[in-house]
Design a protein around this motif. Structure first.
Motif, PDB file in Angstrom:
ATOM      1  N   ASP A 112     -54.292  23.352 -17.427  1.00 31.07           N
ATOM      2  CA  ASP A 112     -53.735  22.024 -18.188  1.00 31.07           C
ATOM      3  C   ASP A 112     -52.155  22.363 -18.805  1.00 31.07           C
ATOM      4  O   ASP A 112     -51.739  21.647 -19.433  1.00 31.07           O
ATOM      5  CB  ASP A 112     -54.620  21.812 -19.371  1.00 31.07           C
ATOM      6  N   GLY A 113     -51.691  23.559 -18.620  1.00 37.45           N
ATOM      7  CA  GLY A 113     -50.350  23.957 -19.014  1.00 37.45           C
ATOM      8  C   GLY A 113     -50.328  24.361 -20.279  1.00 37.45           C
ATOM      9  O   GLY A 113     -49.275  24.524 -20.831  1.00 37.45           O
ATOM     10  N   ALA A 114     -51.283  24.401 -21.031  1.00 41.60           N
ATOM     11  CA  ALA A 114     -51.496  24.760 -22.555  1.00 41.60           C
ATOM     12  C   ALA A 114     -51.034  26.009 -22.783  1.00 41.60           C
ATOM     13  O   ALA A 114     -50.283  26.286 -23.897  1.00 41.60           O
ATOM     14  CB  ALA A 114     -52.794  24.412 -23.150  1.00 41.60           C
ATOM     15  N   ALA A 115     -51.045  26.994 -22.017  1.00 38.58           N
ATOM     16  CA  ALA A 115     -50.662  28.346 -22.116  1.00 38.58           C
ATOM     17  C   ALA A 115     -49.142  28.589 -21.739  1.00 38.58           C
ATOM     18  O   ALA A 115     -48.300  29.371 -22.456  1.00 38.58           O
ATOM     19  CB  ALA A 115     -51.282  29.359 -21.297  1.00 38.58           C
ATOM     20  N   MET A 127     -43.385  33.338 -19.199  1.00 35.25           N
ATOM     21  CA  MET A 127     -43.895  32.597 -20.065  1.00 35.25           C
ATOM     22  C   MET A 127     -42.629  31.743 -20.741  1.00 35.25           C
ATOM     23  O   MET A 127     -41.832  31.903 -20.271  1.00 35.25           O
ATOM     24  CB  MET A 127     -44.652  33.467 -21.315  1.00 35.25           C
ATOM     25  N   ALA A 128     -43.070  30.845 -21.701  1.00 32.40           N
ATOM     26  CA  ALA A 128     -41.932  30.105 -22.222  1.00 32.40           C
ATOM     27  C   ALA A 128     -40.786  30.739 -22.667  1.00 32.40           C
ATOM     28  O   ALA A 128     -39.610  30.218 -23.002  1.00 32.40           O
ATOM     29  CB  ALA A 128     -42.368  28.756 -23.277  1.00 32.40           C
ATOM     30  N   ARG A 186     -56.117  34.132 -23.161  1.00 30.66           N
ATOM     31  CA  ARG A 186     -57.695  34.362 -22.893  1.00 30.66           C
ATOM     32  C   ARG A 186     -58.134  35.904 -23.101  1.00 30.66           C
ATOM     33  O   ARG A 186     -58.064  36.615 -22.152  1.00 30.66           O
ATOM     34  CB  ARG A 186     -57.864  34.195 -21.308  1.00 30.66           C
ATOM     35  N   PRO A 187     -58.444  36.105 -24.423  1.00 29.36           N
ATOM     36  CA  PRO A 187     -58.725  37.532 -24.946  1.00 29.36           C
ATOM     37  C   PRO A 187     -59.640  38.192 -24.055  1.00 29.36           C
ATOM     38  O   PRO A 187     -59.553  39.557 -23.861  1.00 29.36           O
ATOM     39  CB  PRO A 187     -59.001  37.213 -26.386  1.00 29.36           C
ATOM     40  N   ARG A 224     -43.135  23.095 -14.050  1.00 29.50           N
ATOM     41  CA  ARG A 224     -43.247  24.395 -14.809  1.00 29.50           C
ATOM     42  C   ARG A 224     -41.977  25.035 -14.527  1.00 29.50           C
ATOM     43  O   ARG A 224     -41.856  26.354 -14.873  1.00 29.50           O
ATOM     44  CB  ARG A 224     -44.355  25.157 -14.234  1.00 29.50           C
ATOM     45  N   ASP A 225     -40.981  24.428 -14.045  1.00 29.83           N
ATOM     46  CA  ASP A 225     -39.612  25.084 -13.831  1.00 29.83           C
ATOM     47  C   ASP A 225     -38.999  25.609 -15.049  1.00 29.83           C
ATOM     48  O   ASP A 225     -38.705  25.189 -15.956  1.00 29.83           O
ATOM     49  CB  ASP A 225     -38.644  23.942 -13.222  1.00 29.83           C
TER      50      ASP A 225
END
Ligand code: BTN
Length: 276
Positions: A112-115, A127-128, A186-187, A224-225
């Motif tokens: 869902d793109g949340a991470a 990552m961002a 996701r621990p 996601r680019d």
């Protein structure tokens, strides 16, 4: 030891997509890509998903080494997922395959793109905050005589899609880009969990690319680019503002000399940082 690998479950999911696919788990190997390329050159071109619990000579793009994250202790969950998918393949057009693979893996890891998993042209997952989560190495071996082919084109090649993902924490020392890992969001994730999540969509997406090319993946890549709209610097010194990818998966960079399309797999690109 990476925990129980979901071999039976993956076989059931993947066999209808790629008949004859073997799933192999190697406790230790030099490199899953090297092994599948070696086999293809020796005439073994069957579809395979080869997972390595440990690689001793993992390879990255541009001849760089790929170091897996060091496992915390013997017997602990593996800190990296390293595997390669090999199959005879004959897409209408190869352009942009690494982008389609990247979109597939990113969507599998972060549906869902949340991470905030992003795609950094041509084949990294970031990552961002620009830390590197995963890398993709795509290679092909020469035409395979008489192979059954996934895709409509004429001369099949043996395709090897190699993927390395940081699952657990790792040290930044010696890495070109600071690392990120799946257990940040996701621990409890294991390498086996992540393989279960990403392998079936990856096979489906590679086969879809064979039939339809990059077009269906372009929107997924764009979403996601990691570089679009940013000032970037190429390894040949060119700088400019990234305008995303073109129809063939080329990187579009607006430079002082005009819009340039970067296709060369020999070039690397990075965002410019304050002070560059
Ligand atoms: C890169 O970041 O430059 C690409 C890294 C690709 C690493 C994976 S790990 C599994 C497969 N085997 C290898 O030797 N490399 C790929």
């Amino acid at each position: 030891m990476a925990g129980a690998w979901p071999v039976a479950e993956l076989s059931a999911a993947l066999a209808p997509l790629l008949p004859g696919l073997r799933i192999e788990i190697a406790a230790e190997i030099d490199s899953t890509n090297t092994e599948l390329m070696r086999r293809a050159r020796a005439g073994d071109t069957a579809p395979v998903l080869l997972v390595a619990e440990r690689q001793t000579a993992g390879r990255g793009r541009l001849g760089r080494p790929w170091e897996s994250a060091r496992d915390a202790e013997p017997g602990a969950q593996a800190a990296s997922l390293t595997f390669s998918l090999g199959l005879p393949f004959a897409p209408r057009d190869w352009s942009g395959l690494s982008l389609a693979v990247g979109a597939s893996v990113a969507d599998g890891l972060d549906p869902d793109g949340a991470a905030g998993v992003r795609l950094k042209w041509p084949n990294d997952l970031w990552m961002a905050d620009d830390r590197k989560l995963a890398g993709i190495l795509i290679e092909t071996a020469s035409p395979v005589a008489g192979a059954v082919v996934a895709g409509p084109a004429l001369a099949p090649r043996y395709l090897v899609v190699g993927i390395g993902i940081n699952i657990g924490p790792r040290d930044a020392q010696g890495l070109r880009a600071p690392p990120a890992w799946v257990r940040e969001w996701r621990p409890a994730a294991t390498a086996a969990d992540v393989l279960r999540d990403i392998a079936p969509p990856l096979v489906r997406d590679v086969l879809a690319f064979g039939l339809r090319g990059l077009a269906p993946f372009a929107v997924r890549f764009d979403a996601r680019d990691a570089l679009r709209g940013r000032e970037v610097e190429l390894s040949d010194g060119t700088t400019g503002c990234c305008e995303g990818i073109g129809w063939g998966g080329e990187l579009r960079v607006r430079t002082a000399a005009g819009l340039q399309s970067i296709t060369s797999s020999d070039l690397s690109v990075r965002p410019r940082r304050a002070g560059d």
